[in-house]
Design an enzyme around this catalytic site. Sequence first.
Site: not given
Length: 248
Positions: A113, A152, A162, A165, A167
Site C-alpha cells: 500500500y 502481502y 493476506r 483483495h 477493499h
Amino acid sequence: MTGTTPGSRLDLRRYARTDVALRTPVGYADYKSTGLRAPLRTPVDLPHRLTEVTGPLLGEDRVTAADADLTKRLGGEAQGQRIIVHGRVLDSDGRPVPNTLVEVWQANAAGRYRHVVDNWPAPLDPHFDGLGRVMTDDQGRYEFTTVKPGAYPWGNHHNAWRPAHIHFSLFGRAFTQRLVTQMYFPDDPLFFQDPIFNSIPEGARHLAISRFDYERTVPDWALGFQWDIVLRGAEQTPFETEDDGDVA
Ligand SMILES: [Fe+2]
C-alpha cells in the site's frame, strides 16, 4: 432537507435488520487485532430514526471518470496485471441501487500500500496510488480498471499472508446501508490461513469472492472480474414513494 419533517411518513419497519446469526462477527479470536477493538458485550440494537434511514447526498460532480481508472496515475501507467472489476450494487430485494458511491482501495501489484504504516520490503509503484471511486449508474452498475493486487504479509500469526483483495466502501440509500468489505479473487491459495476471510460465516464466504469474467475480458488489454454487492436495507426504499421527495 426542507419542509416538513418526513420522518413521520417513513415506515421504519422497512429497514429490517439482518439476522444476527448471519452477521460476520466484529470480534474473531484468530484475527488478533479485533481483540482490542471489538465490543466485549452484546451490542444493543437502537431504534432506527430519521438519521439512520435518510441517505448521504454526495453529488456526482465530485467524482470524475478518471477516478475509476487506477492504472493511470501521476503521469504514467501502473505495473501489474491489468484487470477490469465490475458488477452491480443491489439492495436486499435484488433491485439495483443507482447513484451510490463506490470507493475502493488496494495494494499494488507487489502487495504494498502507498501508506505510511506499510513499509514491508516490496516496491512502491510511482504510478499507482491504489485509490478509486465511481458512482453506480441507473442500473446499479459500477466498473473499475485497475491492476490485480498482490498478496502481502502481516503480523497476525506466523507466516500470515493476506489473500489478494480489494477493499470496498459503499453507501446505499440510507446511512444504515453503508457497507465496508473486501472483494477476493477466485481460487486464492491463501484463503485457508486468512482469519479475516474465514471470519465470514462459511456459507457466506462465496459472496465475497469475485467471478472470473471471460466475457468482460478485453482482448489484448485486460482480464475481467465480476462481483455484485448486495446492501442490507429496505424492502422498499423511501426514495421511491412520492411523499419522500423532500428527503432526497
Ligand atoms: Fe488490505
